[in-house]
Each structure stands twice: as structure tokens, then as C-alpha cells.
Design a protein around this motif. Structure first.
Motif, short mmCIF file in Angstrom:
data_model
loop_
_atom_site.label_atom_id
_atom_site.label_comp_id
_atom_site.label_asym_id
_atom_site.label_seq_id
_atom_site.Cartn_x
_atom_site.Cartn_y
_atom_site.Cartn_z
N GLU A 1 1.00 -1.33 -0.06
CA GLU A 1 -0.03 -0.07 0.01
C GLU A 1 0.93 1.08 -0.06
N ARG B 1 1.99 1.82 -3.49
CA ARG B 1 1.00 2.43 -4.51
C ARG B 1 0.70 4.29 -4.04
N SER C 1 6.38 -4.93 -8.09
CA SER C 1 6.03 -3.27 -7.86
C SER C 1 6.45 -2.31 -8.95
N TYR D 1 0.49 -1.48 -9.21
CA TYR D 1 -0.34 -2.04 -7.81
C TYR D 1 -0.98 -3.08 -8.29
N SER E 1 -4.91 -4.26 -8.30
CA SER E 1 -5.82 -3.60 -9.48
C SER E 1 -5.82 -4.57 -10.33
N ASP F 1 -6.24 3.18 -8.54
CA ASP F 1 -5.57 2.06 -9.28
C ASP F 1 -5.51 2.18 -10.60
N VAL G 1 -2.72 4.53 -11.77
CA VAL G 1 -1.48 3.74 -11.69
C VAL G 1 -1.22 2.92 -12.99
#
Length: 717
Positions: A395, A398, A473, A477, A480, A555, A558
Motif C-alpha cells: 500500500e 501505491r 512493484s 499496484y 488492481s 488504481d 497507476v
């Protein structure tokens, strides 16, 4: 593979219906049981003189004076493995995912070793049994089952297995987290700690040898909330309320406080975890990709956040209540969403990030040890700290991506987003072609392979031997992508293959096939995500809306920016090379690593640049772009999968068959999906008498056959 964006999202509706129905049924049953059996919430707290157990220093106990520790420090720890990289190298690797000239000669040795950590208790020790009886709750709740404390000498062989798999050069120090119990004396500070029967106690107590024995009285510490100051009296009051503990969740919530570590990177074992084959450090962690977090993404492995979970009543000693509570704690900071189970075998924890999670959620980490037993219901709800600490990293990554794009790149020093600026942001998401559209259909990105063997070779890092890197990563994310897939279309590890549509033979030549048509991943709604377009707003408000208030917006943004960055790298998230920060943010020296606010609730947090950048984390010679890259790098991670087996040891006859099966699976060609790597032998024994003794014989025989080599801190026979 991916759910088309025009189809209804069935999974959340199914989850909601199932959750509501099960909750209503469970609550009605709970009310009925509660009125039948509830008793006053009191403790059966015996006087210490009633224990009738002689306490003395011997080979299996260590007596010591407990020193009242201060609360856990709120100093944010840097990550040594990343400090070894120059700013130029970090620009190459994180921003562009290239290991080129700026990284040549970089010494990554700090990231090429781990410390092993084992939680252990000897439940057959009369001292432990007496203490358990002394502190057992006097409520109608079910106390933890006795088998949680039974000793089969698993710790010895679990540690042997890990050392055999990784070697002394990779696992340089091993830590045992043991229990200690109070003496009955005037001061109340004399403690007796448990010591494994096979361990050379003198070596383990120095703090400097290959093994370190920690007792809970040494490392259990509360952590202060921001702006508070715990007095020594309050700290001591907390310690008296939590020690001794009989709860492994309490131990896990204090791992971040252990000392004498030789590495930032920890691998956490239960004492019934075993490793079955040769492993590389990269099976657990690397200085390139971060910790390897192993998850399950099956429908049955998903946990919805719950502040007060009904599972605390119906399965109070299980993991579910702590996991659901941890998901709720995460949701208060990062937005509510389901999370998936962290697999039940050795887990990777980076000490600076676990400490940071505790600093972000001090109440959750401090309250968990108040449950001396897992099943207690008269204290605040516990969290499963390993679960929370693992998803916390995901988290924060993100959050760092979105903050860098909104606040640092577009908000800049003014901190304001004009209507014209928001038009430019929309254009960037649309690829410069659709500024008049109110909906943007975002395609699944085409990305370079997760594990770049060329980079591993250049960086002098051994490839993983058993772990499949399922998602990194560097590609955005993770959750999603999972949410965009029908459950039946997910691969074994649960995450998509983003390499479809690539052209080129080497990592430096990879490009996207211009004729490849990617599937739809998600949709960005301008009104929902950008708000009323003709109104100016602060970057802080915009960021909070897309990151937390409407998390699907964040989400999908990203995903869009990952795709716009090309087949590798995250350049589209980052401010320009010449962009600067507010002058008040700069400092003469670096005193704190880059991180965003350590707050437990997003609604009350200010993410504007002057408030979000900690004083002393942006030195005068560092650009805002580099600060953002370092911020994003701090929370790098890999989601991985490995062949493992969790077996409940219940009956002798079944165990004998299982041992033979395991020996076959360890062989290269004996397991259809690859050789078995991790094994958990969970003690849930049903047999008694001679059959119970037979189970002990089978386990000892299996352990000695698999791991006969002694460690250098074992006693001589």
C-alpha cells in the motif's frame, strides 16, 4: 484473462452478499450462545506463591533482572541495502529499470544476507504450565488449546533446515524469541526465561554470536502515538498487563523491537516451519526488487476488513480475527479493500518497514499484546502483524506512486491544481489524444519480464532457486490487476503475465509490438476522479480523492501511467529533473529517509508537500525527483509463489504415510509442479498413549534423516 470493462463486476457483489448472509447468521447464533454461557469478564489470577514450581538457573532456564525499557523509538530507519546505491544508480534502476554504467561497481552485499527469526515456547516446561494456569482467563471464552504449547523439538530441526538451505554466509545470525516468567520477589523484576535443551546458553546470551536468545521481557515495548509521551509508570503498567504472554500474535507484534540483528532483512519462521532444499537469498529478498511476499489469491483466501469480527467469537484462537482486524487497520489509512492471505511458511520482513508499520499504527501494535492468550475477548482486538506488515509495503508503494504524480509532479511548490493543470493531467493519462472524453479506457500494460536475468548477473546476485516471481512493484499496484480478472482465469500464483506483446531478444532491446491489441484493464471517469473540472483545488485534496476516497481511480491511474512509461520504468510518475520543493523542506544533512506521513487515518492527514516531506529527509544537494524515486524504492516488493505443504499432524498411521510422500516430493522429479520447498507440520494430535509416543518417534526419525548436520551452537552430546 482480464474482465472486460463493460461487464458487471460480479466478484465484489458476490462477496458482499455472502458476507452479509454469513454475518447475520453468525450474529444470531452468537447472541444465543452469549446469553446461555456468558460470565463476568474476570481473571483467575493466582498468587505467585501458589505456583509451587521451584525457579532456578539451570541449562533450560536463564534468570535475569528485567530492565524497564523505554517505548519503541519513533525514529524512521533507513534501509542499508538501498543506501549503497548512488542517486544516479537509483535513477537508472528505479526510474528506467536499467542496470547500466551508473550502477557498475555498486556494492549490494548488505542486501545479500538475512537474519532468521523463530518464535518458540516449551509448553511442557512446568514453569510455563504453572504460569499458564496462573494467568488463564476466568471468562466463558475458550482458552488456547494445549497443543499450541507442546514441545516436539521442532525448533532444533527448523533451524537446521534453514541453515542447510541458505548456508552460514547467507544467514549470518539466527534469533530465538522465547518466553520469560516472573519470580515472586519484592521487586518483581527478576525473570526466568526458557532456554532450548539443546542450545549452548552462554553463546546465545552474548548477543554477538551466530544465535541470539531473546526473552519477551527484553523486547516487548509499547510505541507512542504521535504527540504523546508515555511515562515510565505508564510503560511499566503496560508491561505488567502483557507479560508473560502465551500468544504468538503478541510476539509477532513485537518483532520490530529485537536487537543484535546483522541484517535489515528478516525471515520469520514458526518453529514448525521447515525448508527442504537449497535456497538463495533471492528466494526471500533482493536489494533490487525488495522483499518477496508470498500470497494466495484464491477466492477462499480473501479477507474483508472488519473492525469487530464475528470470528473472534466463533474461532477466537484462529488467525481470521487478527487478519480481518489488520485489514481494517490498513483500510483506515489506505482505503477499505479485501486482502489476500500471506502463505503459511517462512515470511520475509524488512525490519525498517515493519518498524515503520508499527509507527504508523501504534495503537494496533501496542494493543495486540494485551491479549495474553489469542482467544481473549475482554481486551482490544488483536492484529496479525505479519499480514499487516506485508500488505503495508504494498500500500505504501501505491501511495508513493500517486503522491509523486499528483503532489510532487503536478502540484509542485504552489500545491495548487488549476483547471488548465488538470486538463494537462487528463491529456497525459489519455496519451495526448482524448482531452474531450469523459471516460478513458485503460489497456493492460505490456511490460518487460519481472525477473531480469541479465540484471541479476550484472549485479552479482544469485537467481532464486525455487520461488516464482509472480508480480513486481515495478509494474504498478498488484491488487488492481487481480481485481480485473475473473477468478477462474487467474494463473496459479494469481497475477497476470504482462509480457504478451513484447518484441526483442534481450532486456535492452525489448519493445511493444505495434500490432498487439491489449485487453482492457479499467476505466477512468473524469467526473468521479478529477472532480468538477472547472474548479481549482489543492494537490492534497486531489490526491486524497483518487488515492483513498475513490481508490479505483487511483488504481486505474497507476495502471495508465505504468503503460505510458513504456515496457519498463516508472518515468511518467516523476517530477522533472529540475523541479524543486518548498525551500523549507530542504536540510543541510539527511537525518531521515524519504517517507510520507506516519498517520493511521488518511482523512485527517495533510499530504501537501511541506507537510508530507519530513524535515531532514531532503538534503540540499538532492532534487525533488530523486527524493520521489528514493521514496518509491523504499517500498519496492515482489509477490511470489513457491511449492509448499501444510500438514496437520493428527494420527500416527496417517503421519507415517505422509513422511514417505514428503520424501518423494523433495526429489526433483517427485512432484508434478516442481520440488517441494517449504513444509509446515502443524501439531493437532488426536492420538493418545502409545500412538502418541509413536508420533514422536516418527517425527524424530524424519527430522534426523532430513537434517542430521549439527549447528555450531548446539550442545555436545
Amino acid at each position: 484473462m482480464f474482465q472486460p470493462t463493460w461487464l458487471p463486476r460480479r466478484r465484489p457483489l458476490l462477496h458482499k452478499a455472502t458476507f452479509v448472509a454469513s454475518t447475520v447468521f453468525a450474529w444470531l447464533l452468537f447472541v444465543h450462545i452469549h446469553y446461555l454461557f456468558a460470565k463476568p469478564s474476570t481473571y483467575t489470577h493466582l498468587d505467585e506463591t501458589q505456583l509451587q514450581v521451584q525457579v532456578q538457573e539451570d541449562e533450560t532456564h536463564h534468570s535475569f533482572q528485567s530492565i524497564d525499557p523505554c517505548p519503541t523509538s519513533r525514529e524512521v530507519l533507513s534501509i542499508k541495502a538501498y543506501e549503497a546505491m548512488s542517486d544516479e544508480c537509483v535513477e537508472e534502476w528505479v526510474a528506467h529499470h536499467q542496470w547500466s554504467s551508473a550502477c557498475t561497481g555498486t556494492n549490494l552485499s548488505e542486501g545479500l544476507k538475512v537474519d532468521g527469526v523463530w518464535a518458540w515456547v516449551n509448553g511442557t516446561d512446568p514453569l510455563q504450565i504453572a504460569a499458564r494456569e496462573q494467568y488463564k482467563p476466568g471468562t466463558a471464552m475458550k482458552m488456547d488449546a494445549a497443543h499450541r504449547y507442546v514441545e516436539h523439538n521442532e525448533l532444533l530441526y527448523s533451524m537446521r533446515s534453514a541453515l542447510t538451505s541458505l548456508g552460514n554466509e547467507n544467514m549470518q545470525r539466527m534469533h530465538i524469541l522465547a518466553s520469560a516468567y516472573r519470580h515472586s520477589n519484592a521487586s518483581g523484576k527478576m525473570m526466568t526465561g526458557q532456554v532450548p535443551t539443546w542450545l549452548e546458553k552462554a553463546k546465545a546470551l552474548t548477543g554477538e554470536s551466530a544465535v541470539v536468545l531473546h526473552h519477551d521481557a527484553d523486547y516487548f515495548k509499547p510505541i507512542e502515538s504521535p504527540g504523546t509521551n508515555l511515562s515510565s509508570e505508564k510503560t511499566q503498567e503496560w508491561r505488567e498487563a502483557v507479560l508473560p504472554t502465551f500468544n504468538s500474535l503478541a510476539v509477532e507484534a513485537q518483532i520490530q523491537n529485537i536487537d543484535h540483528v546483522s541484517s535489515d532483512q528478516l525471515v520469520y519462521f514458526n518453529d514448525d516451519f521447515f525448508t527442504l532444499r537449497k535456497l538463495a537469498v533471492s528466494d526471500f529478498t533482493t536489494p533490487l526488487y525488495g522483499p518477496v511476499i508470498k500470497t494466495l489469491t484464491r477466492f477462499t483466501s480473501m479477507y474483508l476488513p472488519a473492525k469487530k469480527t464475528i470470528w473472534r467469537t466463533f474461532n477466537p484462537a484462529g488467525e481470521e480475527p487478527g487478519i480481518k482486524r489488520a485489514a481494517w487497520v490498513l483500510g483506515m489509512r489506505f482505503s477499505m479493500r479485501p486482502y489476500y492471505y500471506i502463505t503459511h511458511h517462512p515470511r520475509t520482513l524488512w525490519l525498517p518497514l515493519l518498524r515503520e508499520a508499527a509507527q504508523t499504527f501504534p495503537e494496533a501494535f501496542t494493543n495486540t499484546p494485551l491479549s495474553r492468550f489469542r482467544a481473549q475477548d475482554d481486551v482490544p482486538a488483536s492484529i496479525q502483524a505479519v499480514f499487516l506488515g506485508s500488505w503495508y509495503v504494498v500500500e505504501r508503494h501505491r501511495e508513493a506512486l500517486l503522491w509523486s504524480w499528483v503532489v510532487a509532479k503536478w502540484g509542485g511548490t504552489s500545491g495548487e491544481l488549476s483547471t488548465m493543470t488538470k486538463d494537462d493531467m487528463w491529456e497525459e493519462l489519455a496519451g495526448g489524444t482524448a482531452s474531450s472524453k469523459s471516460l478513458l479506457h485503460i489497456s493492460v500494460p505490456v511490460r518487460a519480464p519481472i525477473l531480469d536475468t541479465e540484471v541479476f548477473k550484472k549485479a552479482n546476485i544469485s537467481l532464486p532457486t525455487s520461488t516464482e516471481y509472480s508480480f513486481s512493484s515495478k509494474d504498478g499496484y498488484a491488487l488492481s490487476y487481480v481485481d480485473s480478472m475473473w477468478p477462474w482465469n487467474r494463473p496459479r500464483h494469481g497475477y497476470p503475465d504482462l509480457t504478451s506483446g513484447l518484441m526483442g531478444n534481450t532486456s535492452s532491446q525489448l519493445t511493444q509490438d505495434p500490432n498487439f491489441v491489449a485487453a482492457n484493464a479499467c476505466v477512468i471517469n473524469r467526473l468521479t476522479c478529477f472532480g468538477v473540472s472547472q474548479e481549482n483545488e489543492t494537490a492534497n485534496d486531489f490526491f486524497k480523492r483518487i488515492a483513498f476516497e475513490n481508490p479505483r481511480c487511483g488504481d486505474c491511474i497507476v495502471t495508465a501511467l505504468i503503460g505510458a512509461s513504456g515496457v519498463s520504468g516508472i518515468d511518467k510518475f516523476l517530477p522533472d529533473h529540475l523541479a524543486g520543493a518548498d525551500s523549507a523542506s530542504y536540510s543541510d544533512t539527511l537525518t531521515s529517509p524519504p517517507h510520507l506521513p506516519l498517520t493511521s487515518n488518511w482523512t485527517t492527514t495533510d499530504f501537501s508537500m511541506p507537510d508530507a516531506i519530513p524535515k531532514g529527509s531532503l538534503p540540499a544537494n538532492m532534487t525533488l525527483r530523486t527524493w520521489c524515486i528514493r521514496l518509491i524504492q523504499r517500498y519496492s516488493y515482489v509477490l511470489g509463489s513457491v511449492e509448499s505443504d501444510l500438514y496437520k499432524v493428527e494420527r500416527a498411521g496417517d503421519l507415517e504415510v505422509k513422511m514417505s510422500e514428503i520424501e518423494l516430493k523433495v526429489q526433483e522429479d517427485g512432484w508434478a509442479r516442481g520440488p517441494l520447498t517449504f513444509l509446515c507440520l502443524n501439531d493437532d494430535i488426536k492420538d493418545t498413549g502409545k500412538l502418541r509416543n509413536r508420533i514422536d518417534e516418527l517425527l524424530v526419525s524424519f527430522f534426523e534423516k532430513m537434517w542430521p548436520d549439527r549447528m555450531n551452537f548446539e550442545k555436545e552430546d
